[in-house]
Motif scaffolding. Structure first.
Motif, PDB file in Angstrom:
ATOM      1  N   ARG A 209     -26.994  20.819 -47.975  1.00  0.00           N
ATOM      2  CA  ARG A 209     -28.121  20.434 -48.800  1.00  0.00           C
ATOM      3  C   ARG A 209     -27.833  18.897 -49.418  1.00  0.00           C
ATOM      4  NH1 ARG A 209     -31.654  23.939 -46.882  1.00  0.00           N
ATOM      5  NH2 ARG A 209     -30.845  26.256 -48.455  1.00  0.00           N
ATOM      6  N   GLU A 210     -26.476  18.051 -50.101  1.00  0.00           N
ATOM      7  CA  GLU A 210     -26.260  16.885 -50.227  1.00  0.00           C
ATOM      8  C   GLU A 210     -26.464  16.398 -49.251  1.00  0.00           C
ATOM      9  OE1 GLU A 210     -23.322  14.352 -52.426  1.00  0.00           O
ATOM     10  OE2 GLU A 210     -23.086  16.574 -52.689  1.00  0.00           O
ATOM     11  N   HIS A 211     -25.972  16.405 -48.092  1.00  0.00           N
ATOM     12  CA  HIS A 211     -25.537  15.784 -47.846  1.00  0.00           C
ATOM     13  C   HIS A 211     -27.264  15.548 -46.529  1.00  0.00           C
ATOM     14  CE1 HIS A 211     -20.868  14.331 -46.477  1.00  0.00           C
ATOM     15  NE2 HIS A 211     -21.785  15.408 -46.815  1.00  0.00           N
ATOM     16  N   TYR A 212     -28.202  16.489 -46.303  1.00  0.00           N
ATOM     17  CA  TYR A 212     -29.183  16.538 -45.627  1.00  0.00           C
ATOM     18  C   TYR A 212     -29.918  15.456 -46.902  1.00  0.00           C
ATOM     19  CZ  TYR A 212     -32.965  17.963 -42.829  1.00  0.00           C
ATOM     20  OH  TYR A 212     -34.179  17.588 -42.490  1.00  0.00           O
ATOM     21  N   ALA A 213     -30.086  15.339 -47.869  1.00  0.00           N
ATOM     22  CA  ALA A 213     -31.276  15.199 -48.865  1.00  0.00           C
ATOM     23  C   ALA A 213     -30.845  13.787 -48.695  1.00  0.00           C
ATOM     24  CB  ALA A 213     -30.903  15.217 -50.567  1.00  0.00           C
ATOM     25  N   ARG A 214     -29.795  13.531 -48.361  1.00  0.00           N
ATOM     26  CA  ARG A 214     -28.696  11.836 -48.649  1.00  0.00           C
ATOM     27  C   ARG A 214     -29.489  11.194 -47.320  1.00  0.00           C
ATOM     28  NH1 ARG A 214     -22.529  11.656 -48.645  1.00  0.00           N
ATOM     29  NH2 ARG A 214     -23.395  12.270 -50.189  1.00  0.00           N
ATOM     30  N   ALA A 215     -29.985  12.149 -46.088  1.00  0.00           N
ATOM     31  CA  ALA A 215     -29.648  11.059 -44.756  1.00  0.00           C
ATOM     32  C   ALA A 215     -31.409  11.029 -44.574  1.00  0.00           C
ATOM     33  CB  ALA A 215     -29.086  11.610 -44.050  1.00  0.00           C
ATOM     34  N   HIS A 216     -32.069  12.369 -44.796  1.00  0.00           N
ATOM     35  CA  HIS A 216     -33.470  12.516 -44.088  1.00  0.00           C
ATOM     36  C   HIS A 216     -34.583  13.307 -45.790  1.00  0.00           C
ATOM     37  CE1 HIS A 216     -32.159  13.118 -40.581  1.00  0.00           C
ATOM     38  NE2 HIS A 216     -30.631  13.128 -41.082  1.00  0.00           N
ATOM     39  N   SER A 217     -35.805  13.652 -45.434  1.00  0.00           N
ATOM     40  CA  SER A 217     -36.334  13.870 -46.306  1.00  0.00           C
ATOM     41  C   SER A 217     -36.327  15.876 -46.717  1.00  0.00           C
ATOM     42  CB  SER A 217     -38.268  13.598 -46.152  1.00  0.00           C
ATOM     43  OG  SER A 217     -38.263  13.903 -45.516  1.00  0.00           O
ATOM     44  N   GLY A 218     -36.554  16.407 -46.895  1.00  0.00           N
ATOM     45  CA  GLY A 218     -36.175  17.861 -47.054  1.00  0.00           C
ATOM     46  C   GLY A 218     -35.533  18.203 -47.539  1.00  0.00           C
ATOM     47  N   THR A 219     -34.185  19.449 -47.602  1.00  0.00           N
ATOM     48  CA  THR A 219     -33.713  20.361 -47.735  1.00  0.00           C
ATOM     49  C   THR A 219     -32.888  20.646 -46.392  1.00  0.00           C
ATOM     50  OG1 THR A 219     -35.015  22.388 -48.263  1.00  0.00           O
ATOM     51  CG2 THR A 219     -34.550  20.351 -49.742  1.00  0.00           C
ATOM     52  N   GLY A 220     -32.959  20.626 -45.547  1.00  0.00           N
ATOM     53  CA  GLY A 220     -33.115  21.545 -44.154  1.00  0.00           C
ATOM     54  C   GLY A 220     -33.390  23.286 -44.250  1.00  0.00           C
ATOM     55  N   HIS A 221     -32.016  23.642 -43.712  1.00  0.00           N
ATOM     56  CA  HIS A 221     -32.542  24.913 -43.193  1.00  0.00           C
ATOM     57  C   HIS A 221     -31.008  25.863 -42.143  1.00  0.00           C
ATOM     58  CE1 HIS A 221     -34.385  28.612 -40.662  1.00  0.00           C
ATOM     59  NE2 HIS A 221     -34.546  28.465 -41.668  1.00  0.00           N
ATOM     60  N   VAL A 222     -30.942  26.935 -43.563  1.00  0.00           N
ATOM     61  CA  VAL A 222     -29.242  27.972 -43.691  1.00  0.00           C
ATOM     62  C   VAL A 222     -30.160  29.219 -42.978  1.00  0.00           C
ATOM     63  CG1 VAL A 222     -28.009  28.654 -44.955  1.00  0.00           C
ATOM     64  CG2 VAL A 222     -28.738  26.119 -45.164  1.00  0.00           C
ATOM     65  N   ALA A 223     -29.359  29.133 -41.639  1.00  0.00           N
ATOM     66  CA  ALA A 223     -30.066  30.481 -41.269  1.00  0.00           C
ATOM     67  C   ALA A 223     -28.309  31.241 -41.289  1.00  0.00           C
ATOM     68  CB  ALA A 223     -29.886  30.611 -39.591  1.00  0.00           C
ATOM     69  N   LEU A 224     -28.275  32.615 -41.744  1.00  0.00           N
ATOM     70  CA  LEU A 224     -26.722  33.235 -41.784  1.00  0.00           C
ATOM     71  C   LEU A 224     -27.483  34.640 -41.235  1.00  0.00           C
ATOM     72  CD1 LEU A 224     -24.554  33.892 -43.428  1.00  0.00           C
ATOM     73  CD2 LEU A 224     -25.413  35.034 -45.032  1.00  0.00           C
ATOM     74  N   MET A 225     -26.599  34.570 -40.094  1.00  0.00           N
ATOM     75  CA  MET A 225     -25.749  35.760 -39.521  1.00  0.00           C
ATOM     76  C   MET A 225     -25.240  37.364 -40.162  1.00  0.00           C
ATOM     77  SD  MET A 225     -24.188  38.137 -37.231  1.00  0.00           S
ATOM     78  CE  MET A 225     -22.827  37.124 -36.369  1.00  0.00           C
ATOM     79  N   LEU A 226     -26.451  38.369 -40.836  1.00  0.00           N
ATOM     80  CA  LEU A 226     -25.683  38.987 -40.908  1.00  0.00           C
ATOM     81  C   LEU A 226     -25.149  40.543 -39.975  1.00  0.00           C
ATOM     82  CD1 LEU A 226     -26.412  39.072 -44.357  1.00  0.00           C
ATOM     83  CD2 LEU A 226     -23.898  38.816 -43.688  1.00  0.00           C
ATOM     84  N   HIS A 227     -24.949  41.250 -39.736  1.00  0.00           N
ATOM     85  CA  HIS A 227     -25.228  42.859 -39.464  1.00  0.00           C
ATOM     86  C   HIS A 227     -25.754  43.473 -40.476  1.00  0.00           C
ATOM     87  CE1 HIS A 227     -20.948  40.875 -37.240  1.00  0.00           C
ATOM     88  NE2 HIS A 227     -21.154  41.365 -36.459  1.00  0.00           N
TER      89      HIS A 227
END
Length: 346
Positions: A209-227
């Motif tokens: 999130r920190e790296h995304y916010a530093r370079a772009h607007s928004g917060t990005g997207h985290v998808a977590l695969m779970l069985h």
């Protein structure tokens, strides 16, 4: 959080039943408000072997759905020419009316690189370069290539996609640098818990999130695969998933060993006794059933989702195809849908 369906298990469905769960599950996701259907790329092994080309499975999903996003989880970038990736996914984007997204991976199994052995050593840099070229082609930019006569030519890929930008994720099994890179480049991140704990994930997501916010607007997207398998009774769910999930862990033993290094540091699967391997698989099953998957009842699922929300997960990509009985899995989707609805209205 959004809820998607994720497919990546052993080749346990024989004959004409092999893709019934994929297609019927996709139809269910489409009509019940799920966010996405994810399919992988895997070669030369029963583990994931039903899905050698995610663009082909995506085209099949596009033909039977109308709303749900259709995503690769993942395209192994170093195994392909970037033009072919752009062409195939632009075609599926048209077939689906603009619903595709691609998570790119550098690859992790050396045997897969029988397809492109020259790319194995530098696969991470090849992945970065491939993503850049695919995204430029997606925007209908010309790229410079070398033709059959050895001449440099500028070419544009066809067909033109529906979406002006390709929704892009970077797949990581837990490498902190991959999380930072995805943030810097403005990609989403697709990850899992085979090889990392929830505590590890907290730090990596915050870093992303920190790296995304530093370079772009928004917060990005985290998808977590779970069985995932949700039912009415926790003990019954445990009974249903115990053997197939243990078999799943056995087929991906290298990742299990990486995850168990704190328990048995420096272990080598080739030097382990069969009894030790079975012990390790049982310990791993207990860990994933209790804290590393979406198993049990709706109430159990709500507790897991609360912890994922605190971490900052945007989408739970529910891996459902490790249980071999298709009807059992399809019946369990109604309980997963109940969990999704209860979460959204809490």
């Amino acid at each position: 959080m959004d809820f998607g369906l994720f497919y990546f298990a052993d080749d346990v469905r024989a004959g004409t039943d092999q893709y019934r769960l994929l297609l019927e599950g996709a139809r269910f996701a489409d009509t019940h408000g799920f966010s996405a259907v994810w399919t992988p790329e895997r070669h030369f092994h029963e583990f994931g072997g039903r899905y050698p080309n995610p663009a082909v499975s995506a085209a099949a999903v596009a033909a039977v759905t109308e709303r749900v996003a259709i995503r690769a989880g993942s395209v192994v970038a170093p195994l392909h020419h970037p033009v072919r990736i752009a062409e195939e996914w632009a075609m599926v984007d048209n077939l689906s009316g603009g619903r595709v997204g691609v998570s790119f991976a550098p690859g992790w199994h050396v045997v897969d690189f029988a397809l492109r052995p020259e790319n194995y050593a530098g696969r991470r840099q090849v992945t970065t370069d491939t993503i850049d070229t695919v995204r430029r082609l997606w925007r209908q930019e010309e790229v410079e290539l070398v033709d059959g006569a050895g001449e440099s030519v500028k070419l544009r890929a066809y067909p033109a996609p529906v979406q002006p930008e390709l929704p892009t994720w970077l797949t990581s099994s837990g490498n902190p640098e991959a999380f930072r890179q995805a943030g810097d480049l403005g990609y989403g991140i697709l990850t899992h818990l085979l090889g990392q704990s929830l505590d590890d994930l907290v730090r990596k997501v915050a870093d992303y999130r920190e790296h995304y916010a530093r370079a772009h607007s928004g917060t990005g997207h985290v998808a977590l695969m779970l069985h995932t398998f949700i039912g009415e009774d926790r003990a019954r769910v445990r009974e249903i998933v115990h053997q197939p999930f243990t078999d799943y862990l056995r087929s991906s033993l290298g990742l299990v060993l990486k995850a168990a290094e704190d328990l048995m540091p420096g272990i080598d699967p080739d030097s382990m006794d069969p009894e030790d391997i079975e012990f390790l698989l049982e310990v791993s099953f207990d860990r994933y059933f209790d804290t590393g998957g979406l198993f049990g009842t709706v109430d159990d699922g709500m507790a897991v989702l609360s912890s994922l929300q605190e971490i900052g997960v945007d989408e739970v990509a529910c891996l459902i195809d490790f249980v071999p009985d298709t009807d059992t899995v399809l019946d369990g989707l109604r309980h997963l849908d109940e969990l999704k609805r209860r979460w959204s209205t809490r």
